[in-house]
Design a protein around this motif. Sequence first.
Motif, PDB file in Angstrom:
ATOM      1  N   THR A   1       0.852  -1.186   0.000  1.00  0.00           N
ATOM      2  CA  THR A   1       0.000   0.000   0.000  1.00  0.00           C
ATOM      3  C   THR A   1       0.884   1.230   0.000  1.00  0.00           C
ATOM      4  O   THR A   1       1.819   1.329   0.810  1.00  0.00           O
ATOM      5  N   ILE A   2       0.620   2.164  -0.908  1.00  0.00           N
ATOM      6  CA  ILE A   2       1.421   3.377  -1.015  1.00  0.00           C
ATOM      7  C   ILE A   2       1.208   4.240   0.227  1.00  0.00           C
ATOM      8  O   ILE A   2       0.072   4.467   0.659  1.00  0.00           O
ATOM      9  N   GLY A   3       2.320   4.720   0.803  1.00  0.00           N
ATOM     10  CA  GLY A   3       2.255   5.547   1.994  1.00  0.00           C
ATOM     11  C   GLY A   3       2.328   7.030   1.690  1.00  0.00           C
ATOM     12  O   GLY A   3       2.535   7.455   0.540  1.00  0.00           O
ATOM     13  N   SER A   4       2.199   7.847   2.721  1.00  0.00           N
ATOM     14  CA  SER A   4       2.167   9.301   2.543  1.00  0.00           C
ATOM     15  C   SER A   4       3.511   9.873   2.127  1.00  0.00           C
ATOM     16  O   SER A   4       3.579  10.955   1.548  1.00  0.00           O
ATOM     17  N   GLY A   5       4.604   9.168   2.406  1.00  0.00           N
ATOM     18  CA  GLY A   5       5.928   9.683   2.058  1.00  0.00           C
ATOM     19  C   GLY A   5       6.473   9.161   0.749  1.00  0.00           C
ATOM     20  O   GLY A   5       7.665   9.312   0.464  1.00  0.00           O
ATOM     21  N   PHE A   6       5.624   8.563  -0.090  1.00  0.00           N
ATOM     22  CA  PHE A   6       6.100   7.910  -1.320  1.00  0.00           C
ATOM     23  C   PHE A   6       6.707   8.929  -2.279  1.00  0.00           C
ATOM     24  O   PHE A   6       7.835   8.756  -2.750  1.00  0.00           O
ATOM     25  N   ASP A   7       5.979   9.994  -2.589  1.00  0.00           N
ATOM     26  CA  ASP A   7       6.477  10.987  -3.545  1.00  0.00           C
ATOM     27  C   ASP A   7       7.701  11.717  -3.016  1.00  0.00           C
ATOM     28  O   ASP A   7       8.658  11.972  -3.762  1.00  0.00           O
ATOM     29  N   ALA A   8       7.678  12.075  -1.728  1.00  0.00           N
ATOM     30  CA  ALA A   8       8.797  12.841  -1.169  1.00  0.00           C
ATOM     31  C   ALA A   8      10.086  12.026  -1.174  1.00  0.00           C
ATOM     32  O   ALA A   8      11.174  12.554  -1.415  1.00  0.00           O
ATOM     33  N   ALA A   9       9.985  10.724  -0.914  1.00  0.00           N
ATOM     34  CA  ALA A   9      11.185   9.882  -0.833  1.00  0.00           C
ATOM     35  C   ALA A   9      11.676   9.428  -2.190  1.00  0.00           C
ATOM     36  O   ALA A   9      12.883   9.253  -2.378  1.00  0.00           O
ATOM     37  N   LEU A  10      10.767   9.246  -3.155  1.00  0.00           N
ATOM     38  CA  LEU A  10      11.145   8.660  -4.438  1.00  0.00           C
ATOM     39  C   LEU A  10      11.023   9.632  -5.597  1.00  0.00           C
ATOM     40  O   LEU A  10      10.951   9.209  -6.751  1.00  0.00           O
ATOM     41  N   GLY A  11      10.987  10.914  -5.328  1.00  0.00           N
ATOM     42  CA  GLY A  11      10.994  11.891  -6.410  1.00  0.00           C
ATOM     43  C   GLY A  11       9.702  11.871  -7.199  1.00  0.00           C
ATOM     44  O   GLY A  11       8.627  12.163  -6.690  1.00  0.00           O
ATOM     45  N   SER A  12       9.798  11.473  -8.475  1.00  0.00           N
ATOM     46  CA  SER A  12       8.626  11.504  -9.357  1.00  0.00           C
ATOM     47  C   SER A  12       7.554  10.519  -8.941  1.00  0.00           C
ATOM     48  O   SER A  12       6.389  10.688  -9.255  1.00  0.00           O
ATOM     49  N   GLY A  13       7.945   9.437  -8.248  1.00  0.00           N
ATOM     50  CA  GLY A  13       6.974   8.444  -7.826  1.00  0.00           C
ATOM     51  C   GLY A  13       6.477   7.566  -8.948  1.00  0.00           C
ATOM     52  O   GLY A  13       5.479   6.864  -8.796  1.00  0.00           O
ATOM     53  N   VAL A  14       7.152   7.574 -10.113  1.00  0.00           N
ATOM     54  CA  VAL A  14       6.691   6.776 -11.242  1.00  0.00           C
ATOM     55  C   VAL A  14       7.213   5.338 -11.159  1.00  0.00           C
ATOM     56  O   VAL A  14       6.645   4.432 -11.760  1.00  0.00           O
ATOM     57  N   TRP A  15       8.286   5.132 -10.398  1.00  0.00           N
ATOM     58  CA  TRP A  15       8.873   3.802 -10.318  1.00  0.00           C
ATOM     59  C   TRP A  15       8.149   2.998  -9.243  1.00  0.00           C
ATOM     60  O   TRP A  15       8.112   3.387  -8.080  1.00  0.00           O
ATOM     61  N   LEU A  16       7.581   1.863  -9.654  1.00  0.00           N
ATOM     62  CA  LEU A  16       6.715   1.079  -8.776  1.00  0.00           C
ATOM     63  C   LEU A  16       7.525  -0.019  -8.091  1.00  0.00           C
ATOM     64  O   LEU A  16       8.174  -0.824  -8.773  1.00  0.00           O
ATOM     65  N   PRO A  17       7.524  -0.090  -6.768  1.00  0.00           N
ATOM     66  CA  PRO A  17       8.259  -1.162  -6.079  1.00  0.00           C
ATOM     67  C   PRO A  17       7.719  -2.541  -6.452  1.00  0.00           C
ATOM     68  O   PRO A  17       6.519  -2.792  -6.390  1.00  0.00           O
ATOM     69  N   THR A  18       8.617  -3.428  -6.871  1.00  0.00           N
ATOM     70  CA  THR A  18       8.279  -4.810  -7.196  1.00  0.00           C
ATOM     71  C   THR A  18       9.305  -5.715  -6.533  1.00  0.00           C
ATOM     72  O   THR A  18      10.102  -5.254  -5.708  1.00  0.00           O
ATOM     73  N   VAL A  19       9.317  -6.987  -6.897  1.00  0.00           N
ATOM     74  CA  VAL A  19      10.224  -7.954  -6.282  1.00  0.00           C
ATOM     75  C   VAL A  19      10.873  -8.805  -7.366  1.00  0.00           C
ATOM     76  O   VAL A  19      10.423  -8.838  -8.520  1.00  0.00           O
ATOM     77  N   ASP A  20      11.938  -9.520  -6.986  1.00  0.00           N
ATOM     78  CA  ASP A  20      12.559 -10.468  -7.900  1.00  0.00           C
ATOM     79  C   ASP A  20      11.600 -11.618  -8.190  1.00  0.00           C
ATOM     80  O   ASP A  20      10.805 -12.008  -7.334  1.00  0.00           O
ATOM     81  N   GLY A  21      11.703 -12.168  -9.382  1.00  0.00           N
ATOM     82  CA  GLY A  21      10.888 -13.325  -9.737  1.00  0.00           C
ATOM     83  C   GLY A  21       9.410 -13.023  -9.852  1.00  0.00           C
ATOM     84  O   GLY A  21       8.583 -13.912  -9.636  1.00  0.00           O
ATOM     85  N   LEU A  22       9.052 -11.790 -10.228  1.00  0.00           N
ATOM     86  CA  LEU A  22       7.644 -11.401 -10.301  1.00  0.00           C
ATOM     87  C   LEU A  22       6.922 -12.221 -11.373  1.00  0.00           C
ATOM     88  O   LEU A  22       7.375 -12.336 -12.504  1.00  0.00           O
TER      89      LEU A  22
END
Length: 831
Positions: free
Chosen positions: A368-389
């Motif tokens: 779930t996206i948190g309130s600090g997502f944009d501030a910490a990751l800049g543009s916020g366009v890169w979506l966190p995923t995992v290996d072996g998706l």
Amino acid sequence: MAARRRGRAAGPDAAMFVDLGFVLALVAVGAFAAWPIYQTWYLVVTVAGAVAIAAGAVLVGRLRGWSWALVSVCAAAAYVAFGVPLAIPSAFASRADFVGGYRDLVVATVGDWKKLITVDTPVGHFQTLLVPLLVTMLVCTTAAFSIVFSRSRSYGALVPIMLVPTAFAIVFGTTGPGTSLTIGSFRVAALTHTIVGVLALGAAGGFLVWRGQHARTVALREAAAASGIRRPGGTAVGSARRIAGAVAVALVGLAVAVPLSSTALEPSQRQVLRSAVDATAQLGRYTSPLTTYRAAFSSQPDTYNAPVIRYSGDAQQLGRLRVATMSFYNGQQYTVLPNDSDRSSAFAHKPQLTSSSRAQGLASLDLTIGSGFDAALGSGVWLPTVDGLTAISFGGSDVNALTDGFYYNDKLQAGAELHKLQAGDSYTLLAKPQSAAGQLGALSPPQGAVPATADIPDSLTQWVQSQNLGTGGQALTGLIQRLRDRGYLSHSLVKPTGTDTWLTDEGAGAEFHQSLAGESMDRIGALFDDLLRQQQEVGLDAAPADLVAGVGDDEQFAVASALIAESLGFPARVVLGFTLPGGDADAAAIPACSDGVCRGKNLTAWVEVQAADLTWVPLTTTPQSKLPLSEHQITTSVPKLPTQVQQHVATVQPPPEANPTGGNRQNNEHAPQAAAGPAAWLPALRIGGTIVLILLIIAAPLVSLAIVKLARRRVRRQSPSSAGRIASGWDELVDTAVDLGLPAPGVRSRVEAAALYSAASRASDSTTLRTLAHGADEAVFGAFDPTPDEADEFWAQLDEQRTRLAAAFPRWKRLLALISLRSFRNRGGDR
């Protein structure tokens, strides 16, 4: 009219049943051929719905005596009414989505043909990509049923009409050959495509043969009835002979066609529409997320403790969250996309990820996206995923918008979300847990890998050579460990204030040292300069505490580690993300996420190197913070410069002619001339400077106008799309003509404007101008976008024509055109 009623009332005969059977058979072949594109059982619903709509529209039209135009209108109305449930299953997500599905149906009817070849297969029932199949099947079956039920003698038209669905599946199909079959020394490549071709052509050939035989039988029967002469029937032996001959011919045809088709469908030769389309998502305008890494550790505003993303599920099995993977270093920064994006860096829609179902043995992670997502990751366009998706599914009210905006790159194992992410957006990842990496010291680079020399600082190369660790995996891990041990962690240039910052979390005795941001060659080179200087001062075998000299954080040390790996011949990339509980980070690394929350303080970067088996092995690169920076390094790198206060003492200046060395007066003949030189030139300099300043003030608006025109031309020439570049290029030609004093196009078409300008300038080429006008019209109104090469060729011809157009005017006219404002005014009419 009576004959029409009799034809309509006549019952079905054998020919009609054969025609219907042929149509349905090729519908089945077309659906079978389209299966590799979609690989979803919803395809059966789409195809069956198209056949039902076509049959219903034609039957109603025959019963009511409608013309083919009314039948087509009826089929189109049924398509609009039932197209959403038949081809857009995602519309069932909510009532609003179902209503919006009708708008999407209309748009997809025109636009999804191109979109279908820009999405990686299998597309499943992704978005509206079943619509092209529905349209193809509906149009073909409606035309075919109209021929069948009208008992038209043009039954031969059924063959090309019903081969269209098969052709659709082949043209829009995959580039790969699929499975092959080997029987002894005989090999059939592209087995699925070969079967489709045999079935389609076999059915078409059999239908035409039967229809021809049936027409001959009917003609003989009618002739016998009219003449009263009955032709003796054929014997069983003759019928068997004809059947055997037909079978033999068919077998010979298969024996010849199958090897030929197999050769034609080899992977190196198979070309479809998808082969020429690059499905890259346009992500180049977004900055590298590594350049904003330090924003996550800021205390004002407090992004350090702000929740970036919340997680639940099998975090222990997955180990790490990947935000972005950066594989391309240009000497200034590591980026996700290279300057010249290619297929290896293509982010594309992956329907097989967004439509996969939960399978056994997969780990699940809810995010779930948190309130600090944009501030910490800049543009916020890169979506966190995992290996072996293996699958991703979005939740919430924006599920369709999030699914539409999701792009993924298999090679980078990185995802992007172009739909703006908001706090509270959620999604679920399914992944196959990756096996733990083997012994890092046993790593070896892939076969054929060559050590990199470009974009490697000289000081890095000198430091690596001075360690005397050799090459290979053991040397790589040893060098990175030494780099971490001799570095010191610092996230900022200014000491953070507050009670809960990265500095206070390091411990009560932690010292603050300034750290410059950046990852350019200069910044990385300065880091290794410090390490080399300290090593030369105390010796290579000094105590570990005496060798601590490099200050920085994961931004610098991850890049430095990647460049070390590249210099040893290991392909390397930098990954930005989070370590989950159970990950393989050590005590010196950035702390892992905890309590189901990843905060800004948990954001880290690591390096992945490619081994000989082409797998990527992660290496932690965070510098240590327990051993303080060496005292010698502090004094040399941050010198203390005390301010010295000088006393001001009044002194008596001697007269100009006095000799400062004695009491006698000096008779210096050169002194007056030396003093008079500058004094004589000062008035001339003032006057000349004033004149130059006035000229600059006068010329400034004119030069600015010329610069604005150059900038306008540059923007047009670098338009993101090829069609935009061509259309803007034509505008540039028109602006040149208008500035030269020619009339604006007004309501004239581009072709008419080309004729106007060619007539006004004898030096211009009327044929080329007309070709350019047609090219601009095709780029704007054509069904397909032009290629970048076509746009470059257009501009090359355009520049030549602009020069030739201006050559017909005198030099003073061309100079005035450079500063003319005519092209900035409205070009709606002649001027």
